[in-house]
Design a protein around this motif. Structure first.
Motif, PDB file in Angstrom:
ATOM      1  N   ASP A   1       0.839  -1.213   0.000  1.00 50.93           N
ATOM      2  CA  ASP A   1       0.000   0.000   0.000  1.00 50.93           C
ATOM      3  C   ASP A   1       0.869   1.256   0.000  1.00 50.93           C
ATOM      4  OD1 ASP A   1      -2.353  -1.424   0.052  1.00 50.93           O
ATOM      5  OD2 ASP A   1      -2.727  -1.160   2.195  1.00 50.93           O
ATOM      6  N   SER A   2       1.999   1.206   0.677  1.00 46.51           N
ATOM      7  CA  SER A   2       2.871   2.386   0.721  1.00 46.51           C
ATOM      8  C   SER A   2       3.513   2.612  -0.640  1.00 46.51           C
ATOM      9  CB  SER A   2       3.971   2.217   1.770  1.00 46.51           C
ATOM     10  OG  SER A   2       3.380   2.099   3.032  1.00 46.51           O
ATOM     11  N   ALA A   3       3.844   1.529  -1.324  1.00 45.96           N
ATOM     12  CA  ALA A   3       4.466   1.654  -2.644  1.00 45.96           C
ATOM     13  C   ALA A   3       3.498   2.268  -3.654  1.00 45.96           C
ATOM     14  CB  ALA A   3       4.961   0.291  -3.114  1.00 45.96           C
ATOM     15  N   SER A   4       2.201   1.917  -3.553  1.00 46.59           N
ATOM     16  CA  SER A   4       1.212   2.445  -4.504  1.00 46.59           C
ATOM     17  C   SER A   4       0.651   3.786  -4.031  1.00 46.59           C
ATOM     18  CB  SER A   4       0.050   1.454  -4.668  1.00 46.59           C
ATOM     19  OG  SER A   4      -0.640   1.322  -3.436  1.00 46.59           O
ATOM     20  N   MET A   5       1.000   4.161  -2.821  1.00 40.52           N
ATOM     21  CA  MET A   5       0.452   5.324  -2.109  1.00 40.52           C
ATOM     22  C   MET A   5      -1.020   5.139  -1.757  1.00 40.52           C
ATOM     23  SD  MET A   5       2.739   8.615  -2.772  1.00 40.52           S
ATOM     24  CE  MET A   5       2.064   9.239  -1.293  1.00 40.52           C
ATOM     25  N   MET A   6      -1.530   3.914  -1.932  1.00 42.34           N
ATOM     26  CA  MET A   6      -2.876   3.622  -1.450  1.00 42.34           C
ATOM     27  C   MET A   6      -2.905   3.757   0.071  1.00 42.34           C
ATOM     28  SD  MET A   6      -5.970   3.031  -1.851  1.00 42.34           S
ATOM     29  CE  MET A   6      -6.198   2.752  -3.590  1.00 42.34           C
ATOM     30  N   ASN A   7      -1.756   3.494   0.715  1.00 36.09           N
ATOM     31  CA  ASN A   7      -1.717   3.658   2.171  1.00 36.09           C
ATOM     32  C   ASN A   7      -2.090   5.089   2.547  1.00 36.09           C
ATOM     33  OD1 ASN A   7      -1.153   2.895   4.914  1.00 36.09           O
ATOM     34  ND2 ASN A   7       0.751   4.057   4.746  1.00 36.09           N
ATOM     35  N   LYS A   8      -1.560   6.063   1.796  1.00 39.10           N
ATOM     36  CA  LYS A   8      -1.873   7.461   2.116  1.00 39.10           C
ATOM     37  C   LYS A   8      -3.334   7.748   1.796  1.00 39.10           C
ATOM     38  CE  LYS A   8       1.048   8.586   3.709  1.00 39.10           C
ATOM     39  NZ  LYS A   8       1.464   8.457   5.123  1.00 39.10           N
ATOM     40  N   ALA A   9      -3.851   7.121   0.734  1.00 28.21           N
ATOM     41  CA  ALA A   9      -5.261   7.304   0.388  1.00 28.21           C
ATOM     42  C   ALA A   9      -6.144   6.787   1.535  1.00 28.21           C
ATOM     43  CB  ALA A   9      -5.582   6.559  -0.907  1.00 28.21           C
ATOM     44  N   LEU A  10      -5.791   5.596   2.047  1.00 28.27           N
ATOM     45  CA  LEU A  10      -6.558   5.035   3.165  1.00 28.27           C
ATOM     46  C   LEU A  10      -6.446   5.969   4.377  1.00 28.27           C
ATOM     47  CD1 LEU A  10      -5.542   1.235   2.958  1.00 28.27           C
ATOM     48  CD2 LEU A  10      -7.545   2.324   1.942  1.00 28.27           C
ATOM     49  N   GLU A  11      -5.275   6.573   4.530  1.00 26.70           N
ATOM     50  CA  GLU A  11      -5.055   7.455   5.684  1.00 26.70           C
ATOM     51  C   GLU A  11      -5.837   8.764   5.577  1.00 26.70           C
ATOM     52  OE1 GLU A  11      -0.818   7.738   6.200  1.00 26.70           O
ATOM     53  OE2 GLU A  11      -0.695   5.717   7.029  1.00 26.70           O
ATOM     54  N   ILE A  12      -6.070   9.240   4.355  1.00 23.00           N
ATOM     55  CA  ILE A  12      -6.910  10.439   4.172  1.00 23.00           C
ATOM     56  C   ILE A  12      -8.310  10.120   4.694  1.00 23.00           C
ATOM     57  CG2 ILE A  12      -8.045  11.902   2.432  1.00 23.00           C
ATOM     58  CD1 ILE A  12      -5.457  11.544   0.691  1.00 23.00           C
ATOM     59  N   ILE A  13      -8.820   8.943   4.306  1.00 23.53           N
ATOM     60  CA  ILE A  13     -10.172   8.537   4.725  1.00 23.53           C
ATOM     61  C   ILE A  13     -10.188   8.288   6.234  1.00 23.53           C
ATOM     62  CG2 ILE A  13     -12.048   6.885   4.324  1.00 23.53           C
ATOM     63  CD1 ILE A  13     -10.711   6.379   1.520  1.00 23.53           C
TER      64      ILE A  13
ATOM     65  N   ASP B   1      -1.610  -3.157 -11.921  1.00 22.62           N
ATOM     66  CA  ASP B   1      -2.936  -3.789 -12.024  1.00 22.62           C
ATOM     67  C   ASP B   1      -3.749  -3.581 -10.739  1.00 22.62           C
ATOM     68  OD1 ASP B   1      -2.326  -4.680 -14.545  1.00 22.62           O
ATOM     69  OD2 ASP B   1      -1.610  -6.638 -13.852  1.00 22.62           O
ATOM     70  N   ILE B   2      -3.074  -3.318  -9.628  1.00 23.87           N
ATOM     71  CA  ILE B   2      -3.806  -3.100  -8.360  1.00 23.87           C
ATOM     72  C   ILE B   2      -4.818  -1.966  -8.560  1.00 23.87           C
ATOM     73  CG2 ILE B   2      -3.582  -2.375  -5.932  1.00 23.87           C
ATOM     74  CD1 ILE B   2      -0.754  -3.654  -5.939  1.00 23.87           C
ATOM     75  N   MET B   3      -4.345  -0.880  -9.156  1.00 26.93           N
ATOM     76  CA  MET B   3      -5.220   0.283  -9.364  1.00 26.93           C
ATOM     77  C   MET B   3      -6.294  -0.026 -10.410  1.00 26.93           C
ATOM     78  SD  MET B   3      -5.042   3.006  -7.678  1.00 26.93           S
ATOM     79  CE  MET B   3      -6.632   3.794  -7.714  1.00 26.93           C
ATOM     80  N   LYS B   4      -5.923  -0.879 -11.368  1.00 23.46           N
ATOM     81  CA  LYS B   4      -6.885  -1.262 -12.411  1.00 23.46           C
ATOM     82  C   LYS B   4      -8.064  -2.021 -11.774  1.00 23.46           C
ATOM     83  CE  LYS B   4      -6.517  -3.039 -16.998  1.00 23.46           C
ATOM     84  NZ  LYS B   4      -5.846  -3.871 -17.969  1.00 23.46           N
ATOM     85  N   VAL B   5      -7.741  -2.911 -10.854  1.00 21.79           N
ATOM     86  CA  VAL B   5      -8.787  -3.692 -10.168  1.00 21.79           C
ATOM     87  C   VAL B   5      -9.676  -2.743  -9.361  1.00 21.79           C
ATOM     88  CG1 VAL B   5      -9.223  -5.472  -8.418  1.00 21.79           C
ATOM     89  CG2 VAL B   5      -7.350  -5.784 -10.067  1.00 21.79           C
ATOM     90  N   ILE B   6      -9.052  -1.817  -8.655  1.00 20.26           N
ATOM     91  CA  ILE B   6      -9.821  -0.876  -7.827  1.00 20.26           C
ATOM     92  C   ILE B   6     -10.772  -0.059  -8.699  1.00 20.26           C
ATOM     93  CG2 ILE B   6      -9.611   1.198  -6.377  1.00 20.26           C
ATOM     94  CD1 ILE B   6      -6.901  -0.085  -5.396  1.00 20.26           C
ATOM     95  N   ASP B   7     -10.255   0.448  -9.813  1.00 17.81           N
ATOM     96  CA  ASP B   7     -11.111   1.272 -10.675  1.00 17.81           C
ATOM     97  C   ASP B   7     -12.239   0.450 -11.290  1.00 17.81           C
ATOM     98  OD1 ASP B   7      -9.851   3.591 -10.073  1.00 17.81           O
ATOM     99  OD2 ASP B   7      -8.480   3.555 -11.763  1.00 17.81           O
ATOM    100  N   PHE B   8     -11.942  -0.814 -11.619  1.00 15.09           N
ATOM    101  CA  PHE B   8     -12.997  -1.667 -12.179  1.00 15.09           C
ATOM    102  C   PHE B   8     -14.108  -1.876 -11.140  1.00 15.09           C
ATOM    103  CE2 PHE B   8     -15.005  -5.796 -12.918  1.00 15.09           C
ATOM    104  CZ  PHE B   8     -15.469  -5.596 -14.211  1.00 15.09           C
ATOM    105  N   VAL B   9     -13.727  -2.159  -9.905  1.00 19.00           N
ATOM    106  CA  VAL B   9     -14.727  -2.400  -8.851  1.00 19.00           C
ATOM    107  C   VAL B   9     -15.525  -1.113  -8.593  1.00 19.00           C
ATOM    108  CG1 VAL B   9     -15.074  -3.031  -6.420  1.00 19.00           C
ATOM    109  CG2 VAL B   9     -13.443  -4.311  -7.828  1.00 19.00           C
TER     110      VAL B   9
END
Ligand code: NAD
Ligand code: MG
Length: 392
Positions: free
Chosen positions: A211-223, A345-353
């Motif tokens: 999550d830190s590598a994709s910066m999704m960790n920071k996205a989760l932290e904003i929420i 592809d992690i972000m691709k899956v998220i956007d698809f969902v």
């Protein structure tokens, strides 16, 4: 003599759990350990239960309960197993529970802990992302104090005055930028699991490292910040700070910035939560302030790291979108760790969902769980189909 603080640690064998255990063992007269739990690492769980002199050890994988019982046979520690075991253990009253399970698996035990603990030190950010409003509401109703452990939120908690919200101009979450801070998208497209796991400053569990590598960790932290501090999304900003010394900051109306600084060692925020409202000595690393030659701060790049923009988008859409983002990310990160999909592809899956699931009002715990499961199914099927949508 001070009275002992009774503490339960869910996810004791993980990175946060072990740091918590280190702190407790370094000041053992202060704590009385009640519950320790793990998913599957049964030998490690038994070893930690014995060294922490816990009352109860729970293994979430029920098939491993006989092994746990065998390991604890000569000790006065009750062995329990399965999801029900976790929930029963969470219902034992304690002063503080450390919620350190990874992912949405921590949600149900967290809700039971809130009912039965005077305080919950929460590291487990995914339930806050998917059910933040319900978690905070339950805590208020039960009179349970929520103490943030995530280093950024812990930093803000230390310099934040919830009674005087009108003076707060913005919350600034710092981000190291992770191992791919300077990588191009092209380079990221062929990133390996090992490269994604190699965080420059922090040593953490597998999921949060990716999550830190994709910066999704920071996205989760904003929420997470949005729910924990009950603040508008446009007052939460992210800044890249590669040194990870200032763990986050609050800007006030008069132009003052208050930041909390420390070494990149989770034992500092965990110690703050464990000892709150007091402070304790820690066995963790200390910041050598004289060795700091420069602290850099610069704006994040949302083009290379689209996860950051997604955080604001899902907050705008509503809680269903936060659940979808988190569920899809959990499934996608697991698939990446198993080398079934590539890093981008992690972000691709998220956007698809996010595109496939229905906008829906979610106002109960049951609804969160059902919606989360539905999103996981969409993500898994998409991955199974080789990231090809049946429709398109
Ligand atoms: P980890 O993978 O190292 O440990 C997770 C723990 O949860 C283990 O004890 C594991 O046995 C248990 N667990 C996993 N799946 C489970 C399940 N299905 N049921 C019951 N128990 C289960 O993770 P971590 O890095 O310690 O992170 C824990 C949480 O804290 C995550 O939500 C993470 O985002 C958050 N967090 C971690 C750090 C860090 O430095 N590691 C920092 C901030 C926040
Ligand atoms: Mg953090």
């Amino acid at each position: 003599m001070k009275s002992l603080k009774k503490v339960s640690i869910f996810g004791v064998t993980g990175s946060i759990g072990q740091s918590t255990a280190d702190l407790i063992l370094s000041d053992f007269e202060r704590f009385d350990v009640c519950v320790v739990s793990a998913a599957r690492s049964v030998d490690k769980l038994a070893e930690m239960a014995i060294s922490l002199k816990a009352e109860i050890a729970v293994i979430a994988d029920h098939s491993l309960l006989p092994r746990l019982e065998e390991l604890l046979v000569n000790h006065d520690i009750k062995a329990m197993g399965g999801e029900q075991g976790l929930l029963d253990a969470a219902s034992v009253p304690v002063d503080i529970t450390v919620a350190a399970i990874v992912g949405m698996a921590g949600l149900k035990p967290l809700m039971v802990s809130i009912e039965n603990s005077k305080a919950v030190a929460i590291a487990n950010k995914e339930p806050l992302v998917s059910a933040g409003a319900l978690v905070l509401k339950a805590a208020k109703e039960a009179g349970c104090k929520i103490l943030p452990v995530d280093s950024e939120h812990n930093a803000i908690f230390q310099v934040f005055d919830p009674e005087n919200m009108q003076h707060i101009k913005q919350i600034v979450l710092t981000a190291s930028g992770g191992p791919f801070r300077e990588w191009s998208r092209e380079k990221m497209s062929v990133a390996t699991v090992e490269q994604a796991m190699a965080h420059p400053n922090w040593s953490m569990g597998a999921k949060i490292s990716v999550d830190s590598a994709s910066m999704m960790n920071k996205a989760l932290e904003i929420i997470e910040a949005y729910y924990l501090f009950e603040i508008e999304a446009d007052k939460i900003n992210v800044i890249i700070h590669p040194q990870s010394v200032a763990h986050s900051m609050v800007e006030y109306a008069d132009g003052s910035y208050l930041a909390q600084m420390g070494a990149s060692d989770m034992r500092t925020p965990i110690a703050y939560a464990l000892a709150w409202p007091d402070r304790m000595q820690t066995c963790g690393e200390r910041l050598d302030i004289t060795a700091l030659s420069k602290l850099e701060f610069h704006a994040p790049d949302c083009e290379r790291f689209p996860a950051l923009s997604r955080a604001y988008e899902v907050l705008e859409k509503g809680s269903w979108a936060c659940i979808a983002l988190n569920a899809a990310n959990e499934v996608a990160v697991e698939a990446f760790l198993k080398k079934k999909i590539g890093f981008l592809d992690i972000m691709k899956v998220i956007d698809f969902v996010l595109e496939s699931c229905d906008a829906k009002e979610i106002d109960s715990l049951e609804a969160v769980i059902l919606y989360d499961e539905a999103c996981r199914d969409i993500a898994s099927n998409y991955i199974q189909a080789g990231l090809k949508s049946k429709v398109g």
